[in-house]
Design a protein around this motif. Structure first.
Motif, PDB file in Angstrom:
ATOM      1  N   UNK A 150     -22.338  -2.981  34.800  1.00 45.36           N
ATOM      2  CA  UNK A 150     -22.406  -3.902  33.658  1.00 45.36           C
ATOM      3  C   UNK A 150     -23.558  -4.893  33.818  1.00 45.36           C
ATOM      4  N   UNK A 151     -23.748  -5.381  35.045  1.00 48.54           N
ATOM      5  CA  UNK A 151     -24.831  -6.341  35.285  1.00 48.54           C
ATOM      6  C   UNK A 151     -26.189  -5.687  35.032  1.00 48.54           C
ATOM      7  N   UNK A 152     -26.382  -4.481  35.548  1.00 52.45           N
ATOM      8  CA  UNK A 152     -27.657  -3.789  35.320  1.00 52.45           C
ATOM      9  C   UNK A 152     -27.864  -3.482  33.846  1.00 52.45           C
ATOM     10  N   UNK A 153     -26.797  -3.115  33.141  1.00 51.61           N
ATOM     11  CA  UNK A 153     -26.916  -2.848  31.711  1.00 51.61           C
ATOM     12  C   UNK A 153     -27.350  -4.128  30.978  1.00 51.61           C
ATOM     13  N   UNK A 154     -26.764  -5.273  31.347  1.00 50.59           N
ATOM     14  CA  UNK A 154     -27.128  -6.546  30.716  1.00 50.59           C
ATOM     15  C   UNK A 154     -28.589  -6.888  31.010  1.00 50.59           C
ATOM     16  N   UNK A 155     -29.029  -6.619  32.214  1.00 46.55           N
ATOM     17  CA  UNK A 155     -30.413  -6.898  32.594  1.00 46.55           C
ATOM     18  C   UNK A 155     -31.369  -5.995  31.822  1.00 46.55           C
ATOM     19  N   UNK A 156     -31.049  -4.713  31.736  1.00 47.29           N
ATOM     20  CA  UNK A 156     -31.897  -3.785  30.982  1.00 47.29           C
ATOM     21  C   UNK A 156     -31.957  -4.155  29.507  1.00 47.29           C
ATOM     22  N   UNK A 157     -30.819  -4.525  28.935  1.00 46.31           N
ATOM     23  CA  UNK A 157     -30.786  -4.919  27.527  1.00 46.31           C
ATOM     24  C   UNK A 157     -31.628  -6.168  27.287  1.00 46.31           C
ATOM     25  N   UNK A 158     -31.556  -7.143  28.194  1.00 46.17           N
ATOM     26  CA  UNK A 158     -32.352  -8.362  28.057  1.00 46.17           C
ATOM     27  C   UNK A 158     -33.841  -8.061  28.218  1.00 46.17           C
ATOM     28  N   UNK A 159     -34.167  -7.158  29.129  1.00 44.20           N
ATOM     29  CA  UNK A 159     -35.560  -6.775  29.345  1.00 44.20           C
ATOM     30  C   UNK A 159     -36.135  -6.119  28.093  1.00 44.20           C
ATOM     31  N   UNK A 160     -35.393  -5.206  27.507  1.00 40.12           N
ATOM     32  CA  UNK A 160     -35.843  -4.538  26.283  1.00 40.12           C
ATOM     33  C   UNK A 160     -35.933  -5.543  25.133  1.00 40.12           C
ATOM     34  N   UNK A 161     -34.931  -6.424  25.016  1.00 42.75           N
ATOM     35  CA  UNK A 161     -34.926  -7.420  23.945  1.00 42.75           C
ATOM     36  C   UNK A 161     -36.099  -8.386  24.061  1.00 42.75           C
ATOM     37  N   UNK A 162     -36.593  -8.593  25.273  1.00 45.72           N
ATOM     38  CA  UNK A 162     -37.724  -9.501  25.484  1.00 45.72           C
ATOM     39  C   UNK A 162     -39.038  -8.882  25.040  1.00 45.72           C
ATOM     40  N   UNK A 163     -39.009  -7.627  24.672  1.00 44.64           N
ATOM     41  CA  UNK A 163     -40.241  -6.938  24.300  1.00 44.64           C
ATOM     42  C   UNK A 163     -40.947  -6.355  25.502  1.00 44.64           C
ATOM     43  N   UNK A 164     -40.286  -6.403  26.655  1.00 45.05           N
ATOM     44  CA  UNK A 164     -40.874  -5.815  27.848  1.00 45.05           C
ATOM     45  C   UNK A 164     -41.910  -6.678  28.520  1.00 45.05           C
ATOM     46  N   UNK A 165     -41.969  -7.966  28.168  1.00 45.15           N
ATOM     47  CA  UNK A 165     -42.877  -8.928  28.798  1.00 45.15           C
ATOM     48  C   UNK A 165     -42.065 -10.154  29.137  1.00 45.15           C
TER      49      UNK A 165
ATOM     50  N   UNK B   2     -34.755  -6.147  39.395  1.00 41.19           N
ATOM     51  CA  UNK B   2     -36.199  -6.072  39.155  1.00 41.19           C
ATOM     52  C   UNK B   2     -36.891  -5.292  40.270  1.00 41.19           C
ATOM     53  N   UNK B   3     -36.494  -5.530  41.518  1.00 39.98           N
ATOM     54  CA  UNK B   3     -37.051  -4.767  42.644  1.00 39.98           C
ATOM     55  C   UNK B   3     -36.778  -3.276  42.485  1.00 39.98           C
ATOM     56  N   UNK B   4     -35.546  -2.932  42.117  1.00 41.57           N
ATOM     57  CA  UNK B   4     -35.172  -1.531  41.930  1.00 41.57           C
ATOM     58  C   UNK B   4     -35.975  -0.907  40.791  1.00 41.57           C
ATOM     59  N   UNK B   5     -36.121  -1.616  39.688  1.00 46.71           N
ATOM     60  CA  UNK B   5     -36.873  -1.085  38.545  1.00 46.71           C
ATOM     61  C   UNK B   5     -38.346  -0.883  38.904  1.00 46.71           C
ATOM     62  N   UNK B   6     -38.877  -1.743  39.786  1.00 46.19           N
ATOM     63  CA  UNK B   6     -40.248  -1.545  40.265  1.00 46.19           C
ATOM     64  C   UNK B   6     -40.338  -0.294  41.136  1.00 46.19           C
ATOM     65  N   UNK B   7     -39.370  -0.108  42.024  1.00 45.09           N
ATOM     66  CA  UNK B   7     -39.358   1.084  42.886  1.00 45.09           C
ATOM     67  C   UNK B   7     -39.334   2.357  42.062  1.00 45.09           C
ATOM     68  N   UNK B   8     -38.638   2.320  40.927  1.00 43.13           N
ATOM     69  CA  UNK B   8     -38.525   3.493  40.057  1.00 43.13           C
ATOM     70  C   UNK B   8     -39.670   3.586  39.046  1.00 43.13           C
ATOM     71  N   UNK B   9     -40.655   2.686  39.163  1.00 41.23           N
ATOM     72  CA  UNK B   9     -41.830   2.644  38.279  1.00 41.23           C
ATOM     73  C   UNK B   9     -41.471   2.444  36.812  1.00 41.23           C
ATOM     74  N   UNK B  10     -40.364   1.756  36.552  1.00 37.61           N
ATOM     75  CA  UNK B  10     -39.962   1.457  35.179  1.00 37.61           C
ATOM     76  C   UNK B  10     -40.549   0.138  34.683  1.00 37.61           C
ATOM     77  N   UNK B  11     -40.931  -0.727  35.617  1.00 34.94           N
ATOM     78  CA  UNK B  11     -41.604  -1.978  35.287  1.00 34.94           C
ATOM     79  C   UNK B  11     -42.715  -2.192  36.295  1.00 34.94           C
TER      80      UNK B  11
END
Length: 136
Positions: A14-29, A55-64
């Motif tokens: 749930x926490x990761x889903x909330x983080x991903x949703x906020x990241x997308x809602x921010x426009x990715x910046x 954020x560290x995990x998303x960087x490792x996966x080259x998503x951000x």
């Protein structure tokens, strides 16, 4: 994004889903601190360290990818399609995003030349925007 997490053996909590949703809602910046604030608006129980670890995990996966554009703090850009492009004004620091990708040919050339498997790219051009460029 969630699919990529699961495909790489990570749970979509749930926490990761909330983080991903906020990241997308921010426009990715967004900066890490801005993301913490955005996440807490919808999911107050998600802690700062959970956001940072994600954020560290998303960087490792080259998503951000982190970008540093004179602000001191890194801003993270979403790399949903494996690439992201900017025009950055060196006078006013305004960032313009563009989707046209002509870098695929350059990537293929670099891949062949250096025997390097390219997984994505962040392309930035620096110059003066129309408002900052001297009249010609």
């Amino acid at each position: 994004l969630g699919k990529t997490l699961r495909q790489n053996g990570h749970r979509l909590t749930r926490a990761r889903r909330a983080i991903l949703e906020a990241l997308v809602a921010s426009g990715g910046h967004v900066s890490a601190d801005e993301l913490v604030d955005l996440v807490r608006e919808g999911a107050p129980s998600v802690g700062r360290m959970t956001v940072y670890r994600t954020l560290d995990l998303l960087q490792e996966l080259s998503l951000i990818r982190p970008v540093y554009q004179g602000t001191g703090a890194a801003h993270f850009v979403l790399m949903e399609d494996g690439h992201h492009h900017h025009l950055v004004c060196t006078a006013c620091q305004q960032v313009f995003e563009f989707d046209d990708c002509a870098a695929q040919e350059i990537g293929q050339m670099l891949s062949n030349r250096f025997n390097f498997q390219i997984e994505g790219h962040l392309l930035e051009f620096y110059g003066l925007c129309p408002d900052c460029r001297p009249a010609q």
